[in-house]
Design an enzyme around this catalytic site. Structure first.
Site, PDB file in Angstrom:
ATOM      1  N   SER A 172      31.057  42.574  40.584  1.00 12.50           N
ATOM      2  CA  SER A 172      31.652  43.616  41.409  1.00 12.50           C
ATOM      3  C   SER A 172      32.578  44.470  40.523  1.00 12.50           C
ATOM      4  O   SER A 172      32.161  44.921  39.461  1.00 12.50           O
ATOM      5  CB  SER A 172      32.385  42.981  42.594  1.00 12.50           C
ATOM      6  N   TRP A 173      33.829  44.695  40.931  1.00  9.03           N
ATOM      7  CA  TRP A 173      34.741  45.440  40.059  1.00  9.03           C
ATOM      8  C   TRP A 173      34.867  44.778  38.685  1.00  9.03           C
ATOM      9  O   TRP A 173      35.011  45.460  37.665  1.00  9.03           O
ATOM     10  CB  TRP A 173      36.129  45.554  40.705  1.00  9.03           C
TER      11      TRP A 173
ATOM     12  N   HIS B 254      26.186  40.955  48.351  1.00  8.62           N
ATOM     13  CA  HIS B 254      27.366  41.055  47.500  1.00  8.62           C
ATOM     14  C   HIS B 254      28.099  39.722  47.394  1.00  8.62           C
ATOM     15  O   HIS B 254      28.740  39.441  46.382  1.00  8.62           O
ATOM     16  CB  HIS B 254      28.312  42.123  48.059  1.00  8.62           C
TER      17      HIS B 254
ATOM     18  N   ASP C 252      22.398  43.566  48.944  1.00  9.57           N
ATOM     19  CA  ASP C 252      23.765  44.073  48.766  1.00  9.57           C
ATOM     20  C   ASP C 252      23.849  45.522  49.239  1.00  9.57           C
ATOM     21  O   ASP C 252      23.451  46.443  48.526  1.00  9.57           O
ATOM     22  CB  ASP C 252      24.171  43.963  47.295  1.00  9.57           C
TER      23      ASP C 252
ATOM     24  N   GLY D 244      37.584  42.976  42.785  1.00 11.64           N
ATOM     25  CA  GLY D 244      38.573  43.655  43.622  1.00 11.64           C
ATOM     26  C   GLY D 244      38.393  45.155  43.566  1.00 11.64           C
ATOM     27  O   GLY D 244      37.531  45.692  44.267  1.00 11.64           O
TER      28      GLY D 244
END
Length: 325
Positions: A123-124, A307, A279, A51
Site C-alpha cells: 500500500s503506501w 487490499h 482490490d 497508511g
C-alpha cells in the site's frame, strides 16, 4: 544459513519478539522508533508500513524466516511509537513529508550499520520503498511488495472519488461530511483542513467519517476485518487520518507518475509484486504498469485477494522472501 521451516496454518512463520529497539533522533524534534527481530547475523530486511500513518505491525515480521533474516521495523514520523505523535494537535506536520521519510530511512540504515537490505511493504509502504529504491538503488538487495501503489494523484482521485460509483450512498455521506469542499476533487484537502482544527470534536468526527469511507471501499473483499480503519484505537485513528490526508492532499510531494517513470532506476534489483485482483481501493493496473517498466520484476496476481490480502497472498510473500535470503 539454515532457516526455521516451521510454518503456521496461515502460511507464516511463528511470532517472534524484537531482540533490540530504540529511538532515532532524525531532527525537527522527531524521534523515530525502530526495532529488530529475527537473527542479528541474518540478511537485513526493512519493513515499510502503510497508511501513511498506520504504524508498524508485529504480524509483518512473520513473513520472514527468523533464523535467516535480521528484520528491521520502524514507525514513520508521527505514528506508532514515534514522537511527537500526530494525534497531538500541537505536532507540526510541516516536518512530515515524503522527503523527510526517505531521509529517515537512510539515516536508520546508517545508524544500524546496514550496507544493503531487502525492502518489504505494501500500500503506501510500496510507494515509500519504491521512492527509496529509486533514490538509493545501490542500497537495495531485493524488493517484495504486497499491494502496489505509487500515490499518483490519479490513484488518490480514484480512491476518494472515482470508486464512489460502486458505493454511491457511502460516497455521498463521505462528501457531505465536508460541505466546505470546493468540489469533489477537494475532498481530501477538506478533510486535511479539518484534521488541523483546534476543536477535538471536529478532528474526531472527520477521522471517523474518513475511516467509514475507507472501510466501505474494502467491504466487498472476502478476507480481513470489516473495520480495518475504523476499529483502531482513538489516537491511532486520529494520527492515521491526519497523516494520510496531509500526504494525499499534496500528492505525496511526488511528480505525477514519477515512480513509474523512474522504474528504470531499479534495473538489476529483483522484485516480486503481489496484488489482489479484488482490490478496489488500489486497482491492479498500477502494479501491471510498474511490472512492465521494471526489468526483473515479477507480478503475481492473487485472484482471491483484495487490499486486505488473503492467506494465499501472504504465503506468496513469505515464499518470495525465502527466495531472497
Amino acid at each position: 544459513m539454515t532457516g526455521i521451516r516451521t510454518i503456521g496454518d496461515d502460511g507464516l512463520y511463528p511470532a517472534v519478539e524484537p531482540y533490540r529497539e530504540g529511538s532515532l533522533d532524525v531532527g525537527d524534534g522527531n524521534l523515530v522508533h525502530w526495532e529488530e527481530s529475527g537473527s542479528p547475523g541474518g540478511r537485513p530486511a526493512l519493513v515499510v508500513h502503510g497508511g501513511p500513518g498506520s504504524g508498524s505491525s508485529p504480524r509483518a515480521r512473520r513473513h520472514f524466516d527468523p533464523s535467516a533474516y535480521r528484520v528491521i521495523q520502524f514507525d514513520q514520523r508521527g505514528c506508532g511509537r514515534s514522537t511527537p505523535h500526530a494525534a497531538d494537535p500541537a505536532t507540526d506536520m510541516a516536518a512530515n513529508t515524503t522527503e523527510h521519510l526517505l531521509a529517515d530511512m537512510e539515516r536508520l540504515r546508517t545508524e544500524l550499520g546496514v550496507e544493503r537490505w531487502v525492502l518489504y511493504g505494501g500500500s503506501w509502504g510500496s510507494t515509500l520503498l519504491l521512492a527509496y529504491a529509486q533514490r538509493h538503488p545501490e542500497r537495495v538487495e531485493a524488493v517484495v511488495v504486497a499491494g502496489v501503489t505509487t500515490t499518483r494523484r490519479a490513484e488518490i482521485d480514484w480512491l476518494y472519488r472515482g470508486v464512489g460509483r460502486f458505493f454511491p450512498e457511502e460516497w455521498e455521506r463521505f462528501r457531505a461530511a465536508v460541505p466546505e469542499a470546493r468540489g469533489p476533487r477537494d475532498l481530501v484537502a477538506a478533510y486535511a483542513r479539518r484534521m488541523e482544527s483546534a476543536d477535538p470534536a471536529v478532528r474526531e468526527r472527520a477521522a471517523l467519517d474518513w475511516c467509514r469511507w475507507e472501510d466501505a471501499v474494502l467491504s466487498l473483499e472476502p478476507h480481513g476485518a470489516p473495520d480495518l480503519y475504523g476499529g483502531r484505537p482513538d489516537a491511532a485513528r486520529i494520527a492515521l487520518v491526519r497523516i494520510a490526508a496531509h500526504y494525499f492532499a499534496q500528492g505525496a510531494w511526488l511528480d505525477e507518475g514519477a515512480l513509474l517513470d523512474g522504474a528504470g532506476r531499479l534495473e538489476g534489483i529483483p522484485g516480486v509484486l503481489f496484488h489482489g485482483r479484488l482490490d478496489l481501493s488500489s486497482p491492479l493496473d498500477t502494479a501491471w504498469h510498474l511490472a512492465r517498466r521494471w526489468a526483473g520484476a515479477e507480478l503475481v496476481v492473487v485472484d482471491d485477494a483484495g487490499h486486505k490480502g488473503s492467506d494465499e497472498l501472504r504465503r506468496g510473500v513469505r515464499a518470495a522472501l525465502d527466495r531472497f535470503w
